[in-house]
Design an enzyme around this catalytic site. Structure first.
Site, PDB file in Angstrom:
ATOM      1  N   ARG A  46      63.520  -7.271  78.400  1.00  0.00           N
ATOM      2  CA  ARG A  46      62.310  -6.238  78.900  1.00  0.00           C
ATOM      3  C   ARG A  46      61.646  -5.896  77.662  1.00  0.00           C
ATOM      4  NH1 ARG A  46      63.012  -1.689  80.536  1.00  0.00           N
ATOM      5  NH2 ARG A  46      64.763  -1.929  81.510  1.00  0.00           N
ATOM      6  N   TYR A  98      36.308 -10.205  90.039  1.00  0.00           N
ATOM      7  CA  TYR A  98      37.354 -10.872  90.357  1.00  0.00           C
ATOM      8  C   TYR A  98      37.886 -10.306  91.675  1.00  0.00           C
ATOM      9  CZ  TYR A  98      41.728 -13.083  91.033  1.00  0.00           C
ATOM     10  OH  TYR A  98      42.962 -13.940  91.545  1.00  0.00           O
ATOM     11  N   ASP A 170      37.560  -8.123  80.154  1.00  0.00           N
ATOM     12  CA  ASP A 170      38.527  -9.216  80.741  1.00  0.00           C
ATOM     13  C   ASP A 170      37.732 -10.652  80.511  1.00  0.00           C
ATOM     14  OD1 ASP A 170      39.392 -11.317  82.404  1.00  0.00           O
ATOM     15  OD2 ASP A 170      39.668 -10.339  84.121  1.00  0.00           O
ATOM     16  N   LYS A 195      44.930 -19.064  83.692  1.00  0.00           N
ATOM     17  CA  LYS A 195      43.649 -19.830  83.800  1.00  0.00           C
ATOM     18  C   LYS A 195      43.440 -20.704  82.289  1.00  0.00           C
ATOM     19  CE  LYS A 195      43.541 -17.601  87.439  1.00  0.00           C
ATOM     20  NZ  LYS A 195      42.591 -16.297  87.674  1.00  0.00           N
TER      21      LYS A 195
HETATM   22  C1  LIG Z   1      42.811 -15.038  88.047  1.00  0.00           C
HETATM   23  C2  LIG Z   1      41.986 -13.770  87.396  1.00  0.00           C
HETATM   24  C3  LIG Z   1      42.697 -12.532  87.263  1.00  0.00           C
HETATM   25  C4  LIG Z   1      44.132 -12.426  87.648  1.00  0.00           C
HETATM   26  O1  LIG Z   1      44.978 -13.097  87.232  1.00  0.00           O
HETATM   27  P1  LIG Z   1      46.506 -13.539  87.953  1.00  0.00           P
HETATM   28  O2  LIG Z   1      46.969 -14.264  86.765  1.00  0.00           O
HETATM   29  O3  LIG Z   1      46.075 -14.372  88.990  1.00  0.00           O
HETATM   30  O4  LIG Z   1      47.203 -12.363  88.224  1.00  0.00           O
HETATM   31  C5  LIG Z   1      42.010 -11.520  86.633  1.00  0.00           C
HETATM   32  N1  LIG Z   1      40.890 -11.641  86.265  1.00  0.00           N
HETATM   33  C6  LIG Z   1      40.164 -12.994  86.314  1.00  0.00           C
HETATM   34  C7  LIG Z   1      38.718 -12.916  85.944  1.00  0.00           C
HETATM   35  C8  LIG Z   1      40.752 -13.956  86.770  1.00  0.00           C
HETATM   36  O5  LIG Z   1      40.049 -15.080  87.135  1.00  0.00           O
END
Ligand SMILES: *Cc1c(COP(=O)(O)O)cnc(C)c1O
Length: 378
Positions: A46, A98, A170, A195
């Site tokens: 962890r 998102y 982000d 992603k």
């Molecule tokens: C998918 C996504 C998230 C969340 O990520 P997870 O891996 O699904 O928890 C946050 N921000 C954006 C822009 C996303 O496309």
């Protein structure tokens, strides 16, 4: 060194004993201490694990930050960042957000006294007007979802600095291959590594990079205390995905431009949102500030009945949530990814009952176009 090269090099130096080119998956919970009060640098997974650290060092290098952090999902990464704040703190946030992040803010962290104001972060005056004495941070998506608005980070960073706010970006849709927010004045970047970074629709992960060492120390404290860390196997999968980031994104983008151009000329399509098209409102700004336009497209069909037809008749393109993987996916934001956005906000943002979102994969573009054609005309 270019990002493409840095990405391929991740982990190469790790195993000096055997020279293993691929970083080993250290599938262990704990590490033996060499002596009393001594440590190999690793004590408990962890707190730190060599495979995870390889990923964390890799993303920090790609983003130009001092330190990276890997979490079990993108939402866990954002949660980790919110731990930096206290009850009463306020955030100014991208309105075209998102859906999962919006839900986390409004339905989870609201309970702990954090408050969020949603504005169009491409409108600097609107951002400035939303700042209050208790505002602590701007949280922006560098390229938004689903309408693909591009944030002017240097301008937002100037504003954040003058008001003593953190700028959190982000950067999931662009990745460091196309944009490095820390170079443009952001303090922290966050990614859903699920992603484009992982890129194969086969694992989940979240990454954070900080620019300032003191801030990085605080982020580490919460990462270790809360414990939503990425497991060694998943860390390895994301490293493996990241090695091909450059070639994948080149192909994703080439395909996206071809498809957006084709959609734009189709009689049943009324609107195409893709910043790579010259008529997109943020095309020029993005051309100046970003290395590319990404590979997400949103488009509107001429009537609602066509939505279901297109989703169900496409054969190569899967009707599925998520994005950024090698497989092309299509979704219907109003009912799927953005269902948690309040209906009034959805209407204002243009997330309506004829809007479809395409995450363009790396298949042959002509095959994808043919699939869309037969689904639209079939
Ligand atoms: C998918 C996504 C998230 C969340 O990520 P997870 O891996 O699904 O928890 C946050 N921000 C954006 C822009 C996303 O496309």
């Amino acid at each position: 060194m270019k990002i493409t090269t840095q990405a391929v090099q991740i982990g190469l130096e790790w195993d000096t004993r055997t020279g293993s080119v691929s970083v080993p998956i250290y599938q262990t919970a704990t590490f033996r201490h060499p002596g009393l009060g001594q440590s190999t640098g690793f004590d408990y997974t962890r707190s730190g694990n060599p495979t995870r650290q390889t990923l964390e060092d890799g993303i920090a290098r790609l983003d130009g930050g001092v330190r990276g952090f890997a979490y079990s999902t993108g939402m866990a990464a954002i949660t980790g960042l919110l731990m930096l704040f206290n009850a009463g703190d306020h955030f100014v946030v991208t309105e075209d957000l998102y859906g999962g992040t919006c839900r986390l803010f409004d339905k989870v962290f609201n309970q702990f006294g954090l408050t969020f104001t949603y504005v169009d972060t491409t409108d600097l005056a609107a951002v400035e007007a939303a700042i209050r004495p208790e505002t602590r941070a701007l949280f922006v998506e560098t390229l938004t979802n689903p309408l693909l608005k591009f944030a002017d980070l240097p301008a937002l960073a100037g504003l954040a600095k003058s008001r003593g706010l953190l700028l959190i970006a982000d950067n999931t849709f662009l990745t460091p291959y196309l944009l490095r927010p820390l170079d443009q004045g952001a303090d922290i970047t966050v990614y859903s590594a699920t992603k484009y970074l992982a890129g194969h629709n086969d694992t989940l992960g979240g990454l954070v990079v900080a620019k300032d060492p003191a801030l990085a120390e605080r982020i580490y404290f919460y990462q270790n205390s809360v414990g939503a860390v990425l497991a060694p196997q998943d860390s390895w999968l994301i490293i493996r995905g990241m090695k091909t980031l450059g070639v994948r994104l080149d192909r994703h983008q080439e395909n996206a431009l071809k498809i957006a151009t084709w959609l734009n000329s189709h009689p049943r399509i009324t609107t195409v949102h893709y910043p790579g098209l010259e008529e997109h409102p943020d095309h020029e700004l993005m051309k100046q500030q970003s290395g590319g336009f990404g590979a997400m497209i949103a488009f509107e069909v001429d009537n609602h009945a066509l939505v279901e037809q297109v989703l169900l008749k496409t054969e190569l393109i899967s009707f599925a949530e998520s994005l950024g993987g090698v497989e092309t996916l299509m979704t219907f934001p109003e009912v799927q990814t953005h269902a948690d956005i309040p209906p009034e906000l959805r209407a204002r943002l243009g997330i309506n009952n004829v809007l479809l979102r395409l995450s363009v994969g790396i298949e042959d573009a002509d095959d994808l176009i043919e699939d869309l054609r037969q689904a639209l005309e079939g």
